[in-house]
Each structure stands twice: as C-alpha cells, then as structure tokens.
Enzyme design. Structure first.
Site, mmCIF file in Angstrom:
data_model
loop_
_atom_site.group_PDB
_atom_site.id
_atom_site.type_symbol
_atom_site.label_atom_id
_atom_site.label_comp_id
_atom_site.label_asym_id
_atom_site.label_seq_id
_atom_site.Cartn_x
_atom_site.Cartn_y
_atom_site.Cartn_z
ATOM 1 C CD GLU A 50 -2.802 -1.271 2.433
ATOM 2 O OE1 GLU A 50 -3.069 -0.197 3.012
ATOM 3 O OE2 GLU A 50 -3.264 -2.345 2.788
ATOM 4 C CE1 TYR B 244 -10.451 -2.620 2.890
ATOM 5 C CE2 TYR B 244 -11.833 -4.257 1.810
ATOM 6 C CZ TYR B 244 -10.630 -3.896 2.395
ATOM 7 O OH TYR B 244 -9.599 -4.803 2.464
#
Length: 606
Positions: free
Chosen positions: A380, A448
């Site tokens: 990430e 999400y």
C-alpha cells in the site's frame, strides 16, 4: 505482559510451569536402587491428602529424584510441599527441593500434597524406572500411528483405519480421539464411530499405548464431513476469502477456533493470514509469539487439546494446521505488508529475486510449510503514497510479482491486495497492475475505506460505495469505477475479487440523516476513533438508509456507513454479473458470533 506467566492461586508451594524446568539436570541414578510408594493420608469427599515416600535401597547416595505418575481425568494436585510438582495434562511430575534431593543408603524422604477429585495414581516412575525398584529397559514410547483414513461415511457414522504404530515391547491398544477428545480405546487398527451429526465437520487422530502403559504422540489428523445436513461446502467456483489477523488473539480474543464455532470455516475457500513484515528487502516474521509460540488452552484450540510447552509448533500456525485438518479443502496464504509494513517494499523492489527467495524460505520453513498454500502481497501502494510514499517506479510491482511467481512456482498461490482508486491519474494508474496480472492468481481489490473521518468535518459518505451517486465527494472512488479501470487496462475480471469491510466508518456531531452532512470529528470506536465492528453497529446504531449499495445509520449525533447482509447480497449479485472471481473481506473478528456476514457472502456467490 503477554510473555509472562501467572502463578496459580491457592498453592502452598509454587507449581512451576513446565517450561521453567527446561535445563534442569537429569537424575543421576536409575530407580533400580530406589523405590517410591504412595499413601492416601486423608479423604474429605471432594478432595484428599496424599504422600509419596522415596527410599534409597541401594548402597550409594542418591543426589536427586523425580517421581512421575498419572491421575485419571478429573483428579489433580491443588497444593504441594517438599517437592516441586508440575503437570502436563493428566501426567504429574514431582522433583526434589534443593534441601531434600540427597538420600543416603537406607534413608528415605517424603513429600505431600492436597488433591481434588477421587482418583488414584497409576504408571508410577522414579527417575525414569518403575517405582517398585525394577529397571524398565529403555524409555521409548510407541511411535505415532499412521494418518487415519475414513470410509463408509454416512449422516451419522464413519469407519476409520490406520497404519499400526511400533514399539520395542509391543503396542497394547489405541485411543481414538474425535476433535481432541478420546471416544474409544481399541486393540485393532480400525474403529467405527457412530452417533454423529449430519452435515458436520469432525477431526480424528489416534494414539498408541504400549504394554508399559506409555502413550506415544498422536497421529496426523483426518478430516471427516458427514453427509446430509444443511451446511454443504461453498459451491460455485468463486473465491470466498477472509483475512485473519495475528493480533486478533489479544484484545479482540478472536482465535482460529472462532472460525469453527461461528460456522464461517465451512463457508470460505481461503484465508489470508495477516501480516508478515517486510523489512531490509526481505519477508520477516510479524509477531513470533502469536505466529508460532503462544500456547492455546483446550477451550481455545481447534482440536480441543491444550498446547504443551515442548510441542514443536504452537501459536496461530498450529491452530491453522488443525483447522486445515478439519477442512481439507481450505487454503491458507501468508500475507505480507499491510498499511503499517508497506514501507519495506521499496527495498524489496531493488532486488526482487532476493526478496522472493527470502519469502519462499520463510513461507516454506519446515516447521510450518504444510500450513501455507501460497503468499499474498499487500503493498500500500506501489509507486504511490499510503502511510509512506513509494517512488519505486511503475514497473516495480510487476517485477516483484514476477519474481515471486518464478520462485514459488505454478502450484502455489500468488496473490496481491490492491488499491481501488479508480480516479483518473489515481493509484491504479501508478503501477503496472495489468503487466503483473499474468503472475498472480487474483487481486484483492480493497473496495472500502473510500471515505472516512480522516476528513474530520465531512462530508459524510459511505466508505464502500458500489456505484457513484449524486454528491459523492470524489469521482472514481467506487467499486464499479475501480473494477472498470482494472478491466480497461487488461486485467481479467476473473482475477478481480470484490472487497467487503466487516466494519463501519463514522463521524460525530452530525445532524443530517442523508449523506453529505457536516461533522465535528470521528465517532467513538472500541479500538480506534472513527471505526467500529459490524457486530457492534448492527445493534448500537442500526441502519437508517442505503446509498450506492451501502447502508448508513444516523443515531444521535453519530453517522456511520457499513455493509449488512442485505447490501452484501446486492454486491455479490453485482460481482456475479461482472464475472468477478469472487469476494474477500477484512476481517473475521468484525462479524457476529454466528458469522452472518460470511454467510451472506457465501450465499450471494453460490
């Protein structure tokens, strides 16, 4: 401290943990020159007093002694004096104190204890030999029997058979254990178990006992799923994957066993174990205590058997091994990185081959190689910013995934969690996800956390919108936009999994019911501000509306958005129409005790 030990209350003498005895010198003398006798000194119904007497019958001084015996289940030592008494299951061990280890020829010493229950000791050993003073040749317990095989499985019964164990004096019988609990003792190498429940998972092991009543190690387990019932394994060929967090066993008290008790284990196909660390350009252990050291008690264990201090593997890894024994079609991947540890991928990208080798060496460590079916990378974000910013370049992610596939080979699973930023020039555009797709089995697209209370004043918005809607704070921040952008780049739909969060994100100081309201900050959460588990929100702040395929709730001054069984059903139906490879979720402990969100995913993909 989680590495500490706590002494049991009420003991007249400290009962040392078995782990604390490692390194003590072994007794210098064999019991052929000594005897140990037991006397019950008192009995008050629910308990009793006992005394052991060790006598030196030889001609030279004994410098130390150890007495061992077995109590039947339900009988135990509650306090002891003049010896250090420990236990492992129903086996008890007493070692001399510093002041009474030496016994002159013809002399004797005694130690006493109080006990609970009504049983008597058996299988006594003194310094490794028989307590009557005779030498027991060798000290070998039986070997483990071979792995049982199951046949003739019906709604309520199963036939088990297994390769025999070996022992120098001969095997007397076998204990058959169902889910870690003994259900039968037989003299043959087969057993028919009856009275089972239809459509239920069971795990069987066997353990041999020799003519000296020594028991050997248990066999490997065979998983049995009885026929009938209303809980068949997942169908439809689509992936149903859940993340299990290594730290969930602490404050959340969520263990691997909860996957069984909630019914979730039979409704998923894969587990991502999160997270391994990425540091120094290598894969590394995340939390060694949680991963392979923590001892689980019988009630916490998948098998129903407590861990011992000397078993080769404990912790979550051993629990996952037990889970796979019960659910043999379940696959487990070790996920590396995550939000906190993604900064290490910059060094990994400098030498992808060396990184892949380090990951392979760790995942395939002989201590737990059978637990894992592959590796997942949670970077990430490649060539973009998360907790830190990465400048490895657009090709770095592809290079890393290519190296992992080359090292792990075609039979292992290689997957990756990816951004869901479908905006123009966003994170999907920053890395070569299309080029890397040839090396991965699938992408877990994190659909999400699009919006949340890091924007403290709002506007309020669903954190996992399926589609766009009028007033959405940022274009491209939806599930549909993310999937469309991946597919436009050439990533096959079958390699894309839709992501579901088992939690909500929320604000406080909100007066408006519909999305788009202003706020004063994050709503209070159990573990972190602005985030709360679904299992809490479903009753503390029930949904009041739906927007873009996601529920929202306005209660008092708080505003939350989260997925419910109903919205999950909508999202799974959409995933099917798009030809996606399945769904994944973060993470198990946010669900209810009966796994209603996992059930919704499973049903929606069937």
């Amino acid at each position: 401290m989680r590495f500490g030990h706590r002494a049991a209350a009420g003991l007249a003498t400290l009962l040392l943990p078995l782990a604390g005895l490692v390194g003590l010198a072994a007794p210098a003398q064999a019991a052929a020159t000594a005897t140990a006798t037991y006397t019950k000194t008192s009995d008050w119904g629910t308990g009793f007093g006992g005394q052991w007497t060790v006598k030196n019958t030889g001609t030279s001084t004994i410098s130390s002694w150890t007495v061992e015996w077995d109590f039947p289940s339900g009988t135990s030592v509650t306090s002891a004096w003049d010896a250090d008494v420990t236990s492992s299951g129903t086996h008890w061990t007493a070692r001399n104190k510093s002041y009474n280890g030496s016994i002159a020829p013809g002399a004797s010493v005694s130690f006493g204890f109080n006990g609970a229950g009504s049983g008597s000791p058996s299988n006594c050993r003194l310094n490794g030999d028989s307590c009557d003073g005779t030498t027991v040749p060798g000290d070998a317990a039986p070997s483990a029997p071979g792995t049982p095989t199951a046949s003739n499985i019906t709604d309520t019964s199963v036939k088990l058979s297994w390769p025999a164990a070996t022992d120098d004096k001969g095997v007397k019988n076998y204990d058959v254990l169902r889910d870690g609990t003994k259900v039968a003792t037989v003299t043959t190498t087969s057993y028919g178990d009856t009275g089972l429940t239809a459509g239920t998972d069971y795990s069987y092991t066997v353990q041999a006992r020799d003519t000296a009543d020594q028991t050997g190690p248990v066999s490997a387990a065979v998983a049995v799923h009885t026929t009938g019932g209303g809980n068949p394994p997942p169908t439809g060929g689509r992936v149903r994957l859940g993340y299990f967090t290594e730290w969930g066993i602490y404050g959340r008290n969520y263990n691997v066993k909860n996957l069984v008790t909630s019914g979730s284990a039979s409704k998923i196909t894969h587990i991502n174990y999160a997270f391994g660390n990425v540091t120094g350009g290598k894969c590394a252990i995340g939390d060694s205590y949680a991963d392979y050291d923590k001892a689980f008690t019988a009630d916490q264990s998948v098998s129903g058997v407590a861990d011992t201090w000397d078993q080769p593997l404990r912790g979550n890894f051993n629990q996952l091994r037990q889970l796979k024994a019960r659910y043999p079609n379940l696959k487990v991947l070790w996920s590396f990185g995550g939000w906190t540890w993604s900064g290490g991928f910059a060094d990994a990208a400098k030498n992808p081959a060396a990184f892949a080798q380090s990951c392979y060496d760790l995942v395939e460590d002989p201590r737990w190689a059978d637990v894992f079916d592959g590796i997942d990378i949670d970077w990430e974000y490649p060539n973009a910013c998360g907790l830190t910013c990465d400048t490895s370049g657009a090709a770095a992610f592809k290079n890393v995934m290519a190296a992992l596939r080359a090292k792990f080979g075609s039979s292992a699973l290689v997957t990756a969690a990816t951004t869901a930023d479908g905006s123009d020039g966003g994170k999907i555009d920053a890395a070569d996800y299309a080029g890397a797709a040839q090396y991965v089995d699938w992408y877990n697209v994190m659909t999400y956390d699009f919006f949340g209370a890091w924007d403290a004043k709002g506007p309020t918005a669903p954190h996992s919108p399926l589609t766009s809607y009028a007033g959405i704070p940022k274009a491209g921040f939806t599930t549909a936009d993310a999937m469309a952008r991946f597919r436009a780049k050439g990533v096959p739909a079958a390699k894309l999994l839709i992501g579901i969060g088992f939690y909500g994100r929320g604000w406080t100081g909100v007066t408006q019911d519909a999305p788009g309201g202003t706020a004063t900050g994050p709503a209070a959460g159990t573990y972190e501000q602005g985030i709360e588990d679904y299992k809490v929100l479903k009753t503390s702040c029930p949904a009041t509306g739906t927007i873009a395929g996601t529920a929202y709730a306005h209660c008092g001054g708080n505003w939350w958005s989260y997925d419910t069984p109903a919205t999950i059903a909508t999202k799974m139906a959409w995933a099917r129409t798009q030809g996606l490879g399945g769904a994944f979720f973060w993470e198990f402990s946010g669900d209810t005790g009966n796994g209603e969100l996992v059930s919704a995913i499973n049903s929606g993909l069937s």
